[in-house]
Design a protein around this motif. Structure first.
Motif, PDB file in Angstrom:
ATOM      1  N   SER A  55       8.025   5.263   2.491  1.00 46.79           N
ATOM      2  CA  SER A  55       7.938   6.610   2.817  1.00 46.79           C
ATOM      3  C   SER A  55       6.909   7.166   1.635  1.00 46.79           C
ATOM      4  O   SER A  55       5.959   7.975   2.326  1.00 46.79           O
ATOM      5  CB  SER A  55       9.206   7.597   2.317  1.00 46.79           C
ATOM      6  OG  SER A  55       9.206   9.041   2.653  1.00 46.79           O
ATOM      7  N   ARG A  60       4.986  10.880   1.839  1.00 49.54           N
ATOM      8  CA  ARG A  60       6.320  11.727   2.187  1.00 49.54           C
ATOM      9  C   ARG A  60       7.192  11.858   1.156  1.00 49.54           C
ATOM     10  O   ARG A  60       8.240  10.894   0.882  1.00 49.54           O
ATOM     11  CB  ARG A  60       6.929  11.290   3.627  1.00 49.54           C
ATOM     12  CG  ARG A  60       8.067  12.267   4.398  1.00 49.54           C
ATOM     13  CD  ARG A  60       8.223  11.551   5.682  1.00 49.54           C
ATOM     14  NE  ARG A  60       9.016  12.577   6.402  1.00 49.54           N
ATOM     15  CZ  ARG A  60      10.307  12.515   6.534  1.00 49.54           C
ATOM     16  NH1 ARG A  60      11.007  11.419   6.392  1.00 49.54           N
ATOM     17  NH2 ARG A  60      10.848  13.634   7.281  1.00 49.54           N
ATOM     18  N   ALA A  62       8.884  14.674   0.110  1.00 49.91           N
ATOM     19  CA  ALA A  62       9.709  15.855   0.294  1.00 49.91           C
ATOM     20  C   ALA A  62       9.647  16.373   1.723  1.00 49.91           C
ATOM     21  O   ALA A  62       8.553  16.366   2.333  1.00 49.91           O
ATOM     22  CB  ALA A  62       9.492  16.941  -0.644  1.00 49.91           C
ATOM     23  N   TRP A  63      10.667  17.261   2.245  1.00 44.16           N
ATOM     24  CA  TRP A  63      10.723  17.693   3.549  1.00 44.16           C
ATOM     25  C   TRP A  63      11.897  18.568   3.540  1.00 44.16           C
ATOM     26  O   TRP A  63      12.839  18.830   2.751  1.00 44.16           O
ATOM     27  CB  TRP A  63      10.831  16.579   4.478  1.00 44.16           C
ATOM     28  CG  TRP A  63      11.846  15.833   4.544  1.00 44.16           C
ATOM     29  CD1 TRP A  63      13.165  16.121   5.064  1.00 44.16           C
ATOM     30  CD2 TRP A  63      11.911  14.576   3.930  1.00 44.16           C
ATOM     31  NE1 TRP A  63      13.888  14.925   4.933  1.00 44.16           N
ATOM     32  CE2 TRP A  63      13.318  14.043   4.166  1.00 44.16           C
ATOM     33  CE3 TRP A  63      11.002  13.824   3.258  1.00 44.16           C
ATOM     34  CZ2 TRP A  63      13.751  12.829   3.648  1.00 44.16           C
ATOM     35  CZ3 TRP A  63      11.468  12.553   2.685  1.00 44.16           C
ATOM     36  CH2 TRP A  63      12.712  11.990   2.891  1.00 44.16           C
ATOM     37  N   VAL A  64      11.903  19.383   4.719  1.00 45.89           N
ATOM     38  CA  VAL A  64      12.954  20.279   5.253  1.00 45.89           C
ATOM     39  C   VAL A  64      13.657  19.681   6.466  1.00 45.89           C
ATOM     40  O   VAL A  64      13.152  19.174   7.313  1.00 45.89           O
ATOM     41  CB  VAL A  64      12.592  21.851   5.488  1.00 45.89           C
ATOM     42  CG1 VAL A  64      13.484  22.605   6.257  1.00 45.89           C
ATOM     43  CG2 VAL A  64      11.977  22.243   4.140  1.00 45.89           C
ATOM     44  N   ASP A  65      15.341  19.714   6.134  1.00 47.85           N
ATOM     45  CA  ASP A  65      15.862  19.241   7.342  1.00 47.85           C
ATOM     46  C   ASP A  65      16.897  20.277   7.722  1.00 47.85           C
ATOM     47  O   ASP A  65      17.276  21.032   7.009  1.00 47.85           O
ATOM     48  CB  ASP A  65      16.757  17.886   6.517  1.00 47.85           C
ATOM     49  CG  ASP A  65      17.172  17.028   7.646  1.00 47.85           C
ATOM     50  OD1 ASP A  65      17.449  17.496   9.014  1.00 47.85           O
ATOM     51  OD2 ASP A  65      17.402  15.875   7.376  1.00 47.85           O
ATOM     52  N   TYR A  67      16.759  22.598   9.556  1.00 50.05           N
ATOM     53  CA  TYR A  67      16.247  24.000   9.563  1.00 50.05           C
ATOM     54  C   TYR A  67      16.836  24.886  10.505  1.00 50.05           C
ATOM     55  O   TYR A  67      16.903  24.874  11.945  1.00 50.05           O
ATOM     56  CB  TYR A  67      14.798  24.337   9.955  1.00 50.05           C
ATOM     57  CG  TYR A  67      14.263  25.549   9.740  1.00 50.05           C
ATOM     58  CD1 TYR A  67      14.013  25.928   8.469  1.00 50.05           C
ATOM     59  CD2 TYR A  67      14.101  26.333  10.815  1.00 50.05           C
ATOM     60  CE1 TYR A  67      13.345  27.229   8.029  1.00 50.05           C
ATOM     61  CE2 TYR A  67      13.321  27.481  10.454  1.00 50.05           C
ATOM     62  CZ  TYR A  67      13.326  28.062   9.330  1.00 50.05           C
ATOM     63  OH  TYR A  67      12.579  29.159   8.895  1.00 50.05           O
ATOM     64  N   TYR A  75      18.439  25.808   5.598  1.00 51.34           N
ATOM     65  CA  TYR A  75      17.698  24.716   5.947  1.00 51.34           C
ATOM     66  C   TYR A  75      18.296  23.587   4.643  1.00 51.34           C
ATOM     67  O   TYR A  75      18.580  24.235   3.438  1.00 51.34           O
ATOM     68  CB  TYR A  75      16.500  24.629   5.792  1.00 51.34           C
ATOM     69  CG  TYR A  75      15.812  25.372   4.672  1.00 51.34           C
ATOM     70  CD1 TYR A  75      15.263  24.645   3.797  1.00 51.34           C
ATOM     71  CD2 TYR A  75      15.681  26.856   4.651  1.00 51.34           C
ATOM     72  CE1 TYR A  75      14.499  25.439   2.652  1.00 51.34           C
ATOM     73  CE2 TYR A  75      14.868  27.443   3.746  1.00 51.34           C
ATOM     74  CZ  TYR A  75      14.482  27.010   2.751  1.00 51.34           C
ATOM     75  OH  TYR A  75      13.730  27.531   1.675  1.00 51.34           O
ATOM     76  N   ASP A  77      16.805  21.435   1.656  1.00 55.73           N
ATOM     77  CA  ASP A  77      15.379  21.255   1.035  1.00 55.73           C
ATOM     78  C   ASP A  77      15.448  19.846   0.325  1.00 55.73           C
ATOM     79  O   ASP A  77      16.284  19.874  -0.587  1.00 55.73           O
ATOM     80  CB  ASP A  77      15.180  22.449   0.052  1.00 55.73           C
ATOM     81  CG  ASP A  77      13.732  22.243  -0.310  1.00 55.73           C
ATOM     82  OD1 ASP A  77      12.962  21.262  -0.224  1.00 55.73           O
ATOM     83  OD2 ASP A  77      13.108  23.333  -1.294  1.00 55.73           O
ATOM     84  N   LYS A  79      14.457  16.350  -1.533  1.00 54.99           N
ATOM     85  CA  LYS A  79      13.359  15.689  -2.386  1.00 54.99           C
ATOM     86  C   LYS A  79      13.744  14.101  -2.335  1.00 54.99           C
ATOM     87  O   LYS A  79      15.151  14.154  -2.374  1.00 54.99           O
ATOM     88  CB  LYS A  79      13.076  16.112  -3.740  1.00 54.99           C
ATOM     89  CG  LYS A  79      12.598  17.621  -3.866  1.00 54.99           C
ATOM     90  CD  LYS A  79      12.241  17.884  -5.463  1.00 54.99           C
ATOM     91  CE  LYS A  79      11.855  19.577  -5.299  1.00 54.99           C
ATOM     92  NZ  LYS A  79      11.809  19.967  -6.642  1.00 54.99           N
TER      93      LYS A  79
END
Length: 260
Positions: A55, A60, A62-65, A67, A75, A77, A79
């Motif tokens: 990753s 990659r 961090a991302w938002v899952d 949502y 959402y 958040d 890390k």
């Protein structure tokens, strides 16, 4: 709140099906029980070393899952971390990273080590705190006693603002370190300098530099800081500590003091 807990439970169920998932650590307001009605859920997703390498090779981190799936505006958040990331964080994470783990809860784990690592990241011993006070005092002495003075004497408006920001940040961080408080990020500094125990005049002197940086306001703040925390630290000692922490960070494999 119940809707955030439901969202967290749904996320854990989702990632637990992935064999690369090692654990989920909930952080932030939900972990501390201070969430608002519309707060998101902040987590570290701990994965295998192989999944972490794959990753992060793609940048990659961090991302938002999920949502908007669990409640209006919701959402997760996320890390990313692996166990080596956490082991390294125990030894040398910066304050915002350490602070992010304060009050954290492990809500899913396939590792016997995970809970211990999470607890240790936000813990520093007395020697480490004393070293931080020394480093931040050195920052204050050089930025307030040298760079800010040079800025005013030479009419350099950029250097004046630069030195003032670094002086007030260093003074605040010395105060925080004296109280064994981690610095979660610059956006919290104005509030934190008012929350931690400090001598009469410290906050007023700090505010004066923020509002009107000058040799006079800088000297007043440094005088309060020295009388409180820096009586035994000479200017020559501060110079050496400043050089070590800033100009020689590249040589020592460390980071400048303001990023501790």
């Amino acid at each position: 709140m119940k809707h955030q807990q439901r969202a967290l439970d749904a996320y854990v169920e989702q990632v637990a099906a992935d064999p690369d998932a090692v654990g989920v650590v909930v952080i932030g307001s939900v972990a501390r029980g201070t969430e608002r009605e519309d707060s998101d859920v902040d987590v570290y997703l701990v994965v295998t070393a192989e999944a972490f390498a794959a990753s992060t090779a793609e940048d990659r981190w961090a991302w938002v899952d999920r949502y908007g799936l669990d409640y209006p505006g919701s959402y997760i958040d996320v890390k990313l971390a692996d166990l080596d990331y956490l082991r390294t964080a125990v030894d040398r994470a910066d304050d915002p990273t350490r602070a992010s783990f304060a009050g954290a809860r492990v809500v899913f784990s396939r590792s016997d080590e995970l809970a211990s690592l999470v607890e240790r990241i936000s813990t520093l011993d007395d020697g480490a705190w004393a070293g931080r006070v020394r480093s931040h005092l050195a920052q204050a002495h050089l930025y307030g006693g040298y760079f800010l003075r040079q800025a005013e004497e030479h009419g350099d408006p950029f250097l004046l603002q630069h030195a003032a920001v670094h002086l007030t940040l260093a003074a605040a961080r010395a105060a925080l370190a004296s109280a064994h408080r981690l610095m979660p990020g610059p956006k919290y500094i104005h509030r934190l300098v008012r929350e931690i125990p400090s001598p009469d005049g410290f906050v007023a002197a700090w505010d004066a530099v923020v509002a009107g940086p000058s040799i006079a306001t800088a000297n007043a703040l440094i005088a309060v800081l020295d009388d409180w925390l820096g009586r035994d630290q000479t200017r020559d000692e501060s110079l050496s500590v400043f050089i070590r922490d800033n100009e020689l960070a590249w040589l020592r494999g460390t980071i400048p003091a303001e990023y501790f």
